[in-house]
Design a protein around this motif. Structure first.
Motif: not given
Lengths: 446, 446
Positions: B99, B102-104
């Motif tokens: 994570r 990133g996150p995401e």
């Protein structure tokens, strides 16, 4: 003979900081502080070191990205590269194929930043100056030439930046003297990791105050009742005059953050850090409106200058937390420092992990000398972790970072440590399942 | 014997679409349409295919990320995985170490999306249904259970989503029949690549109208005088009744975008796509306020649902352009479809490249049947590129996508094509420096 970049060596280095995980919680299991590490070497035998801080798994992906980007540096003339790292930053970020994987975010952007930082390290070594001093010696025009303004001009134009830098140029030498004599303020996260028992929390809070810190930080967001109790203990331990920041590490949605912070307000928290997704500019703005006078801080996961621009435009933050290894290197951090100065918001860099303190101190000190011209309400995070592996580790005295004097960006990890902690085949990973003494001081989140 | 995931094979597949680069310009050199491709295999011999679309260099980084994430799928029970791909999506996105990268967002998020999509492909094959139909057969409660609402609740709660899905549930079967009979609207980007001469532009515009398209798209942003001339030619060719969208591929800052679009306004552009950085929510909002009634469209580079949430909250977009391979897979795209429906903004998916049409048609059709319940002002992008490599290619009739009927997500590339275009050692890369006949129809930007 023209000096050129002759090699780009990359390395996956991991410190097994997760082995002693007593006290962790479900939301923040312990990281293995790690780095995708790189060394530029030149045909004349000079070196530039850089690192991308990571927390364990996935470091190999950043190493793969460094290797993919390396051809854009290999064989380049050193004179040209170090005279204008901004040109390299534009090439790395603008590569029309790799750009698809960002743009300007995540693994490829962090890797680009690592390469750019390594070039600045090389440039500062060649100039015989610590990076902060090299940067502080550049003219306003040279500094502006190092920034990519394409997506920033609705908030900050080249002329705005020039005017701002010229305003503070007069006081540079005086501030440089002051910095060398007194250092730069630090704050400490040591007392506040989740999972410390109440007695230890109180003791570490008192020790931090005794050590000269005027600001400490506590992790929150695990359990509300625990947070209320811990914050009360900390407040009683430090008294009303010391600032206590709290850090939620992104665990909340917007409504949760507002609800939770209302419960913590009686203890006068100084800022709430990362209350929600780092991408949620409007969410941070809504939280800030609701929790004031508690300040809102974020930035360690803010992936580029466009996001910082919006945090400032939206009035979403009171404290800008730059990170040396998240964005596209020194050049993008220069853009972020200029944006923060333009909006009059103080910068308190994120640090800790491995190498983040070493790197980011240069940016904060440069900001003080040549950009914001102030250290008021500013402090660099300090965590006492893994500094012993660095050739030029940070030096802390009475709650302040002493200004580095060794040429470079202080990114170099000792050869012995690189060999010992290389993942997965270094002896620290193959010879032992127990954490070596002295490799870490224990529990932590980044 | 419990069926489990027995292998996750990954492959770097590249189509040398950049070899014939006549007509390119400096801002958009030609991509090599590529994919980080993966195949899940089960102990019972079943397969799930997925791909992350890329444009050449850097595909190897996404492959590295897929390999790093693969252990989170390997050995898992197939029944459990396919019954709840949302649980896998949460594990992949939430891994506390990865994570950090990133996150995401970026490489790790795109790779997570590739894995999640491959699981949905496997699930749809097992169910014997094309993915759109599998999704459209899930109850409102099941669909809501597949979404991570943590960072969305200030805009969309579980209850909001349920209410919305229940409202349109009644008409599902009628719309499914309609879809199977008539297909779903497409628009075409074929006429509008930068670098076509005026005669060819006019001819392709007329051909698009004759082929049944009610919306065409032109690339802009290279040179203003050229854009004015080209848009005039296109408008005269198609007449006032056909919509012409324009696409700047992120080349402008906010002030540039506004200035440029004022010059193009006389030709009644339907939307301006990607006028600036995909991260600039507030910039898109400012542009939209300035250029209306021209619509603002973006999304192919919008990296997660939190960013889409803000684009909608800020009133920054008139058209949401989801992409099948940018975000964390079907589950996050479900969240984005729900957000768009909540704000009443139509979704016109981004496609083209390699495989994007094949994948994203399932999401748009599912949206029509079960989420927005409408195809008004909606269309899926269509580009006639590389479909011949797919086992279940899209089918276009009279400007509409026919609904897929083959079980799965239509992601599977023919084994022969995978072998031929494998990078860097497939025969298409080792045997020839000339582009093979039929591998591509020529110049394009994603």
């Amino acid at each position: 003979m023209t000096e050129r970049i002759s090699s780009v060596d990359t390395l996956d280095v991991r410190f097994p900081t997760s082995r002693h995980r007593d006290g962790s919680d479900a939301m923040n299991p312990f990281p293995d502080y790690s780095a995708a590490y790189l060394v530029l070497r030149t045909t004349a035998g000079a070196e530039g070191h850089g690192l991308v801080f990571t927390v364990g798994r996935g470091t190999e992906i950043v190493v793969a990205a460094l290797r993919s980007l390396a051809p854009m540096v290999l064989g380049r003339r050193v004179e040209e590269l170090t005279a204008d790292p901004g040109a390299l930053a534009r090439r790395l970020v603008g590569d029309s194929q790799i750009r698809w994987l960002g743009p300007e975010k995540g693994v490829v952007h962090m890797a680009a930043g690592g390469l750019v930082n390594a070039v600045w390290d090389l440039a500062a070594r060649r100039a015989g100056k610590p990076l902060w001093q090299l940067l502080a010696g550049l003219s306003p025009e040279e500094l502006v030439g190092q920034v990519d303004f394409r997506y920033l001009r609705d908030a900050l134009t080249e002329d705005d930046a020039l005017a701002l830098l010229r305003t503070v140029a007069a006081g540079r030498s005086e501030r440089e003297r002051q910095l060398l004599a007194q250092g730069y303020p630090a704050y400490t996260t040591t007392p506040g990791w989740l999972g410390y028992d109440d007695e230890k929390l109180a003791r570490l809070c008192r020790e931090a105050v005794a050590a000269g810190y005027g600001l400490i930080k506590l992790k929150v967001g695990g359990n509300l009742a625990d947070d209320v109790r811990r914050l009360g203990i900390a407040r009683r331990a430090v008294g009303p005059g010391v600032r206590i920041a709290v850090d939620a590490n992104q665990v909340w949605g917007v409504p949760d953050a507002i609800r939770w912070m209302r419960e913590l307000a009686p203890f006068d928290p100084y800022w709430i850090e990362e209350p929600t997704s780092p991408d949620d500019v409007l969410g941070h703005a809504a939280i800030r409106r609701a929790v004031g006078p508690v300040r809102v801080a974020t930035g360690e996961h803010t992936h580029n200058a466009v996001m910082f621009k919006q945090l400032l435009q939206a009035g979403a933050v009171d404290v800008v937390q730059i990170d040396a290894c998240r964005v596209g290197g020194v050049n993008e951090n220069l853009a972020i420092l200029l944006l923060a100065a333009r909006y009059g918001v103080p910068v308190c860099p994120h640090a800790g992990g491995v190498g983040l303190c070493e790197l980011v101190q240069h940016l904060a000190m440069f900001d003080f000398v040549a950009v914001s011209g102030s250290s008021d309400d500013r402090a660099i995070e300090y965590v006492d972790h893994l500094h012993e592996h660095f050739v030029d580790p940070v030096r802390i005295r009475r709650g302040r970072y002493l200004a580095p004097t060794v040429p470079g960006m202080s990114a170099e990890i000792a050869a012995g440590s690189l060999a010992a902690y290389r993942f997965p085949d270094g002896p620290q990973w193959t010879d032992s399942v127990e954490e070596p003494a002295g490799a870490t001081s224990g529990r932590s989140g980044p």
